[in-house]
Design a protein around this motif. Structure first.
Motif, PDB file in Angstrom:
ATOM      1  N   ILE A   1      17.640  27.843  20.885  1.00  0.00           N
ATOM      2  CA  ILE A   1      17.410  28.071  22.303  1.00  0.00           C
ATOM      3  C   ILE A   1      18.601  27.497  23.071  1.00  0.00           C
ATOM      4  O   ILE A   1      18.852  26.273  23.022  1.00  0.00           O
TER       5      ILE A   1
ATOM      6  N   SER B   1      16.496  26.752  27.888  1.00  0.00           N
ATOM      7  CA  SER B   1      15.592  25.694  27.450  1.00  0.00           C
ATOM      8  C   SER B   1      14.474  25.504  28.459  1.00  0.00           C
ATOM      9  O   SER B   1      14.720  25.488  29.686  1.00  0.00           O
TER      10      SER B   1
ATOM     11  N   ALA C   1       8.694  27.647  31.270  1.00  0.00           N
ATOM     12  CA  ALA C   1       9.676  28.258  30.374  1.00  0.00           C
ATOM     13  C   ALA C   1      10.124  29.592  30.935  1.00  0.00           C
ATOM     14  O   ALA C   1       9.305  30.368  31.455  1.00  0.00           O
TER      15      ALA C   1
ATOM     16  N   PHE D   1      12.729  32.566  26.682  1.00  0.00           N
ATOM     17  CA  PHE D   1      12.111  31.655  25.710  1.00  0.00           C
ATOM     18  C   PHE D   1      10.872  32.300  25.089  1.00  0.00           C
ATOM     19  O   PHE D   1      10.662  32.231  23.868  1.00  0.00           O
TER      20      PHE D   1
END
Length: 960
Positions: A15, A20, A288, A292
């Motif tokens: 990631i 992130s 997120a 992600f």
């Protein structure tokens, strides 16, 4: 057959810092997201070959899946580096009850069969969830099966029943934790996703489990580097010391299942994983980004494909939706292609894959385990064998077995069955095996399918009878262990509830023999089990009908014996105790009038002498090494319904013992063998009681003893490799029977070989003595001749050989005129020894005879004919015969004997030496004083020299 040896899945995606989800922890280093799935090998297998649970509590397709998120928050090699790790665990597995599903060529039409009763299943069910609760804490079951499909509905109902009776589902006591440790939720995946929303409606599962997801939480660790690194440590790449601090711990687990635990399960587990991550981010007030979640969904789609390929042979269905969040046309076409591929693989390839899995795990019956060579283990194994009594015990259990051909009559379920099922007052068997034939009418419609309703009615009737304390004096309740059915044949096995703890590995199988294996009107049903450490197999069979069809019945037996297989390729003969019961359909080879007359006379012995099954077993055609107790009851077929009279219809069936019970196993002892007076069928029920010796091995004590013996032997050899090399495992436990004798021989050491060279005799002749040449060449032949003689006698013996001088007259050997004719007792020289060729009986005319050979083997007289093969006492005179070697053997009235033939041309050499024919009976063989019977070209005589009329299988002996 290609089979995956990797039992699980693992993948990590990186990631980027920009994507992130942990924005508050500022770091330019990437994070990582990992999905790790471990597939259990305890009940490994393929889709239709491994279903449900086993007796140890392990289920098929059991997978533990973890989601790990790792994030760095600082510079490398600096002090105080902190890593945050989040871990969420969930499991999937087959419905934890005993059930099976057969393959089929029609999708979604494979029939589900529950193979054990609730009472016999609860123990294994509790073991399974005890394992889960001990490892993970509280367990929440998420059942995704359909609420409308009959098979899945039956599984769901039984599932919920066992959950209600589970100890984990009961509220704890006043002290300690209150509340259930085992909870369940039902989510009909197909019904919920049927509407216009499609698979997006699967997210509705969140409402069912949101509270439990919050209470179960997740594992959060803080990994900190506590080492102080100097510049020198950094340059030398010295090790760092890390400490892990658990901030939050997961306190429960979701157990998700559908029918296969593949497609639906993987989609729901993706949602549960997302819920756990959202919970973690919510606690940190983070969100997120979409990128992600795309990576997260892709990981779970790859996970589903990998696990599906292992279990079903193709990738997971619905993976297109899991991966992209929507179902496209290409995804639907891909799912159709996968379904067709699964259909082929499950029907034609999975058995080979299952065998490969079992072979890799060392579970095949004929497979030998591979051990690393350790000479000490050979000593330990030998000593364990001698000390078996220290870790094993034996007990005797009682087995009752009964068979009944119902003739399609369903009214018998309302009859009183206690005379058959409970014949002995006060005797309560540990195992009750009941076999039925023609449980339904064998109509053309029924032959190709199985209706379980009638079998279930009889199960209830048997259960009520054997649990009736008034009629059967039952002290312990009987529970249904397993039942099986093949159209009209059914086998039902009940056991005491107290014996369930000793029984495991219960399996069932069927074998069709009707219409060359295509129809189930004839065939067998078998159930096997491990009772402690003893393997027991019960078989009920219905063989081919017809008076003269005993050969077809023999073929049916061979088909069942060799073709019926349990899991891991285990056959019927791979058991310690075997009981066959059923309508074998073998008849009595007599006319109807004669059979009925013998029945009125109660002459069971004469009837049994003509029984086809008895004769076929004597001839070795069927049931080798099986035994049957003495029959003391009248033939069980065919009666008029409701009476004790045999059939008098136009067909006029000859009365016969069609219903039989046979046994095989040195640990079985039969107590009784009888019939019961139930008259609603044209057969009579038969039952037998057995005592079975059971072996029970204490594995823990055996392991402790084995470890102690290993340490003892290890200390004895003091770790010396030379001492290990001198150990001969084949001679462990053997010692010379006398001090002057050499030690026992083995694969490495043989007493007759000295360092690889043959041992030479140390015997020496006494002084002035030589070996006696007049002694017979056979050292075991009785003789008065000594082994050694004075040297002078040796020359005399050689002179005596001059009485016979070998000469050649064409191809004839002549005898010197001084030779004295031998008596007829030497006629045995005419008969070749067993194993010799016919040409070895006489010396070849082309090779000269040594003097010693002639002296020891004088030429015998030639008989005029062999008396053994004659068929009358007074024989007419025939010309003298000459022997010619190598002729074909024929057992008839011409003058032939094995290895020789006799022609009628006179022999000019031996014509004056022929003794009377009456003295020519072969030694060791009976005189021909009776008639002989012939089968083909063979002559048969009984022990008294009397001839048999015919072999039993063709012409049974009929009493006068």
């Amino acid at each position: 057959m290609l089979t995956s040896a990797i039992r699980g899945f693992v993948m990590t995606v990186t990631i980027a810092a920009a994507a992130s989800p942990l924005k508050s922890l500022k770091s330019n280093y990437p994070s990582s997201l990992t999905v790790l799935s471990r597939l259990s090998c305890r009940r490994a297998g393929t889709r239709f070959n491994s279903r449900g649970i086993d007796d140890d509590g392990y289920v098929a397709n059991f997978v533990e899946s973890e989601v790990v998120l790792w994030h760095p928050s600082g510079l490398c090699f600096s002090h105080g580096i902190a890593d945050f790790e989040i871990l969420s665990v969930q499991v999937r597995g087959s419905v934890p009850i005993f059930w099976e599903q057969m393959t089929g060529l029609l999708p979604n039409q494979q029939k589900i069969q529950i193979t054990r009763s609730p009472e016999a299943t609860q123990s294994a069910f509790d073991k399974h969830f005890d394992h889960l609760e001990l490892a993970y804490g509280a367990v929440h079951i998420l059942n995704l099966m359909s609420a409308t499909k009959s098979g899945e509905v039956e599984l769901t109902m039984r599932y919920q029943q066992h959950v209600q009776h589970s100890p984990l589902n009961q509220t704890a006591g006043s002290i300690g934790v209150t509340g259930n440790r085992l909870m369940t939720s039902q989510f009909d995946f197909h019904a919920e996703t049927k509407g216009p929303g499609g698979y997006e409606a699967a997210s509705m599962v969140r409402r069912l489990i949101q509270d439990k997801a919050d209470s179960f939480a997740y594992l959060l660790c803080d990994i900190t580097d506590k080492s102080r690194k100097t510049d020198m440590d950094i340059r030398s790449n010295g090790p760092s010391r890390q400490e892990s601090t658990v901030i939050l711990q997961q306190e429960g687990i979701f157990r998700t299942n559908c029918l296969d635990c593949l497609d639906r399960t993987n989609l729901i587990q993706t949602i549960i994983s997302q819920m756990a991550l959202e919970l973690f981010l919510g606690h940190r007030s983070e969100r997120a980004p979409a990128d992600f979640w795309v990576r997260h969904a892709s990981l779970w789609a790859d996970n589903g494909d990998a696990l599906s390929k292992i279990y079903a042979g193709t990738g997971a269905l619905k993976s297109s939706f899991t991966r992209h969040g929507k179902m496209s046309l290409a995804g639907a076409i891909a799912d159709a292609r996968k379904s067709a591929t699964r259909l082929y693989i499950n029907n034609f390839a999975d058995k080979g894959r299952q065998n490969t899995i079992d072979m890799l795990l060392g579970r095949l019956v004929e497979q030998r385990p591979v051990h690393l060579y350790d000479p000490i283990n050979d000593h330990v194994a030998s000593e364990l064998q001698e000390r078996t009594h220290e870790f094993s015990t034996s007990e005797t259990i009682c087995i009752w077995a009964g068979t009944f051909n119902l003739n399609g009559k369903g009214s018998g379920v309302r009859e009183d069955l206690s005379a058959w099922l409970c014949p002995s007052a006060g005797v309560q068997p540990d195992i009750v095996a009941v076999g039925f034939q023609e449980i339904v009418e064998l109509s053309p419609q029924q032959v190709m399918s199985t209706d379980p309703v009638r079998r279930q009615d009889w199960e209830d009737a048997v259960r009520l009878t054997i649990n009736n304390k008034k009629k059967c004096a039952s002290r312990d309740e009987y529970v249904l262990l397993r039942s099986g059915q093949l159209v009209g044949a059914a086998l039902v096995v009940f056991v005491k509830s107290s014996a369930l703890k000793n029984i495991k590995n219960v399996e069932g199988s069927v074998k069709k023999t009707g219409m060359s294996g295509m129809a189930g009107n004839k065939g067998a049903v078998a159930i096997r089990m491990d009772y402690a450490n003893t393997r027991i197999c019960l078989v009920t069979a219905h063989l081919a009908a017809g008076f003269a069809n005993y050969e077809e019945r023999n073929r049916d037996y061979r088909t069942i014996s060799h073709g019926l297989r349990f899991q891991r390729n285990r056959s019927i003969d791979d058991h310690d105790a075997i009981i066959w019961l059923g309508d074998m359909n073998y008849r009595i080879g007599l006319s109807d009038d004669k059979a009925r007359r013998l029945i009125k006379m109660n002459d069971l012995e004469s009837l049994y002498a003509n029984d086809q099954l008895n004769l076929q077993m004597i001839a070795g055609h069927v049931f080798p090494y099986y035994s049957e107790a003495q029959i003391t009851f009248l033939p069980t077929y065919k009666y008029k319904n409701g009476t004790d009279e045999y059939d008098t219809s136009e067909k006029a069936r000859i009365p016969a013992w069609c219903d039989r019970i046979l046994r095989k196993g040195s640990n079985l002892k039969q107590i009784d063998y009888a019939t019961a007076p139930l008259r609603f069928s044209d057969h009579r029920p038969v039952y037998a009681t057995f005592e079975c010796l059971i072996s029970n091995v204490d594995e823990h004590r055996k392991e402790d003893l084995s470890r102690a013996l290993y340490e003892k032997w290890k200390q004895n050899i003091a770790g010396s490799s030379a001492a290990i090399e001198q150990i001969d495992e084949d001679t462990v436990g053997y010692s010379p029977v006398a001090a002057e004798l050499p030690p026992a021989s083995s694969g490495r050491r043989k007493w007759w070989l000295d360092n690889g060279l043959p041992v030479r005799s140390q015997a020496r002749p006494p002084t002035d003595m030589v070996l006696n040449l007049a002694r017979p060449s056979n050292p075991f032949a009785p003789t008065n001749e000594p082994d050694w003689v004075i040297a002078g006698r040796s020359s005399e013996a050689s002179k005596s050989t001059s009485r016979l001088s070998p000469a050649r007259h064409g191809t004839q050997m002549t005898v010197s005129p001084n030779a004295r004719p031998e008596s007829s007792s030497n006629a045995s020289f005419l008969f070749p020894r067993q194993g010799d060729s016919p040409h070895q009986a006489f010396p070849s005319p082309s090779s000269p005879l040594s003097g010693s050979d002639v002296a020891r083997k004088p030429a015998p007289p030639v008989p005029r004919k062999p008396a053994l093969l004659s068929t009358s006492r007074a024989q007419p005179k025939r010309p003298r015969s000459r022997i010619s070697a190598g002729a074909q053997v024929r057992a008839s009235n011409d003058h032939r004997i094995e290895g020789f033939s006799f022609d009628s041309r006179p022999n000019p050499v031996f014509s004056s030496q022929l003794p009377p024919p009456s003295t020519l009976d072969a030694p060791g063989m009976p005189s021909n004083r009776g008639k002989t019977g012939t089968v083909g070209s063979r002559t048969i005589l009984d022990e008294a020299g009397e001839g048999l009329e015919a072999i039993p299988s063709l012409q049974p002996v009929r009493p006068g």
